[in-house]
Design a protein around this motif. Structure first.
Motif, short mmCIF file in Angstrom:
data_model
loop_
_atom_site.label_atom_id
_atom_site.label_comp_id
_atom_site.label_asym_id
_atom_site.label_seq_id
_atom_site.Cartn_x
_atom_site.Cartn_y
_atom_site.Cartn_z
N ASP A 1 37.98 44.42 28.54
CA ASP A 1 37.08 43.46 29.19
C ASP A 1 37.24 42.06 28.61
O ASP A 1 37.18 41.07 29.34
CB ASP A 1 35.63 43.92 29.02
N ASN A 2 37.44 41.98 27.29
CA ASN A 2 37.60 40.68 26.66
C ASN A 2 38.82 39.94 27.20
O ASN A 2 38.78 38.73 27.41
CB ASN A 2 37.73 40.83 25.15
N VAL A 3 39.89 40.68 27.42
CA VAL A 3 41.11 40.06 27.94
C VAL A 3 40.97 39.74 29.42
O VAL A 3 41.20 38.61 29.86
CB VAL A 3 42.32 40.99 27.70
N LEU A 4 40.56 40.73 30.22
CA LEU A 4 40.45 40.54 31.66
C LEU A 4 39.38 39.51 32.01
O LEU A 4 39.54 38.72 32.94
CB LEU A 4 40.13 41.88 32.34
N GLY A 5 38.29 39.51 31.23
CA GLY A 5 37.22 38.55 31.48
C GLY A 5 37.67 37.12 31.29
O GLY A 5 37.32 36.23 32.07
N PHE A 6 38.49 36.90 30.26
CA PHE A 6 38.94 35.52 30.04
C PHE A 6 40.01 35.12 31.05
O PHE A 6 40.06 33.96 31.48
CB PHE A 6 39.45 35.31 28.61
N PHE A 7 40.85 36.05 31.44
CA PHE A 7 41.90 35.71 32.39
C PHE A 7 41.37 35.46 33.79
O PHE A 7 42.13 35.03 34.67
CB PHE A 7 42.99 36.79 32.38
N LYS A 8 40.08 35.70 34.03
CA LYS A 8 39.48 35.28 35.29
C LYS A 8 39.59 33.77 35.48
O LYS A 8 39.57 33.27 36.60
CB LYS A 8 37.99 35.66 35.33
N PHE A 9 39.74 33.04 34.37
CA PHE A 9 39.72 31.58 34.42
C PHE A 9 41.12 30.97 34.33
O PHE A 9 41.26 29.76 34.18
CB PHE A 9 38.84 31.05 33.29
N GLN A 10 42.14 31.80 34.42
CA GLN A 10 43.50 31.27 34.39
C GLN A 10 43.79 30.46 35.64
O GLN A 10 43.45 30.86 36.75
CB GLN A 10 44.52 32.41 34.27
N LYS A 11 44.43 29.30 35.45
CA LYS A 11 44.77 28.44 36.58
C LYS A 11 46.12 28.85 37.17
O LYS A 11 46.86 29.64 36.59
CB LYS A 11 44.78 26.98 36.15
N ASN A 12 46.42 28.29 38.34
CA ASN A 12 47.64 28.66 39.04
C ASN A 12 48.91 28.35 38.26
O ASN A 12 49.95 28.97 38.48
CB ASN A 12 47.69 27.98 40.41
N ASN A 13 48.83 27.36 37.36
CA ASN A 13 50.02 27.01 36.56
C ASN A 13 50.11 27.81 35.26
O ASN A 13 50.95 27.53 34.41
CB ASN A 13 50.04 25.52 36.25
N GLY A 14 49.23 28.80 35.11
CA GLY A 14 49.23 29.66 33.93
C GLY A 14 48.31 29.21 32.82
O GLY A 14 48.10 29.95 31.85
#
Length: 276
Positions: free
Chosen positions: A84-97
């Motif tokens: 959850d800690n990883v997936l939760g933060f990657f919700k905010f990844q932008k299109n350029n990574g």
């Protein structure tokens, strides 16, 4: 909630039967601190994932590389929480990574700077514990995009540097320092965006190694070779450019003048830690 806490504490104690009493108490206390700082309810932007704050009373939100470190700690007692800690933060990844610095409880996203890239390492550590192939299938392209961001936006002559996007603001250099995770360190008294930081470049070597491992597990053999080549080339550049022969330590280097920083810090030990 109490029953759940007791179950976790019992599981933690099972991990440390052979440890000294002081170490057992320390491990249980560590578990307690992590769990007290979990966002359990679903009212935050990172929901439905549970994420761990560095400290709810002081830091009302979640931070980039903190979430990676929390995941590596939590995986030993609650693997789903680690994910959850990883997936939760990657919700905010932008299109350029790009991955933002932090997300506050009130929904504010600080995205003018990032944090050092350690998620690939964290995902590798998690996979080595649980062999969760579906998780690395999901994460591999996201991690790939994040490293592309660093290669595109934070790389000069093959070595990496910290920066921020608010270049017209009076706070520009402050946020560049935040990206380093070292904030007000004396390392940055003479500038930060002008320097190749020794720790950042070592984190990138670690990331390339982790991506090589993950690619191999996914059967992406051509990409294994690419990641291996990148980590070898970067390791060589670090040794060629960032070893101060006169003073006999690795140090930050001004990427324009080639001058070595005069500041000796724990970052100088990073090449030793990653065995290059």
């Amino acid at each position: 909630c109490l029953v759940d806490c007791l179950r976790r504490e019992e599981e933690t104690l099972m991990l440390c039967d052979n440890l000294k009493k002081r170490d057992q108490e320390l491990l249980v206390r560590t578990n307690d601190i992590l769990m007290r700082n979990v966002y359990e309810d679903g009212k935050y932007l990172w929901s439905p994932y549970r994420c761990i704050s560095p400290g709810k009373e002081t830091f009302q939100g979640i931070w980039n590389w903190d979430n990676a470190f929390h995941a590596v700690g939590a995986m030993r007692i609650d693997y789903q929480l680690a994910k959850d800690n990883v997936l939760g933060f990657f919700k905010f990844q932008k299109n350029n990574g790009f991955l933002p610095d932090c997300i506050f409880e009130d929904g504010t996203v600080v995205d003018v700077a990032s944090k050092p890239p350690v998620f690939a390492w964290a995902v590798e550590e998690m996979y080595r514990k649980e062999n969760d192939l579906e998780f690395i299938k999901e994460m591999y392209p996201k991690l790939f995009m994040n490293l592309k961001f660093w290669e595109t936006e934070r790389c000069y002559q093959g070595l990496f540097f910290y920066d921020a996007s608010n270049k017209e603001s009076e706070e520009y250099l402050t946020y560049a320092k935040y990206e380093s995770g070292w904030d007000n360190s004396v390392r940055w008294d003479n500038g930060i965006v002008e320097y190749w930081p020794i720790d950042l470049n070592c984190y990138m070597v670690m990331s390339y190694r982790s991506m090589s491992f993950l690619a191999k597990e996914l059967g992406l053999l051509e990409e294994v070779n690419i990641w291996d080549r990148k980590q070898t080339e970067l390791s060589e550049l670090i040794n060629q450019n960032m070893w101060d022969k006169e003073n006999r330590y690795y140090v930050d280097v001004n990427k324009i003048t080639g001058e070595f920083s005069k500041v000796l810090s724990p970052a100088s030990f990073m090449p030793l830690y990653i065995e290059i």
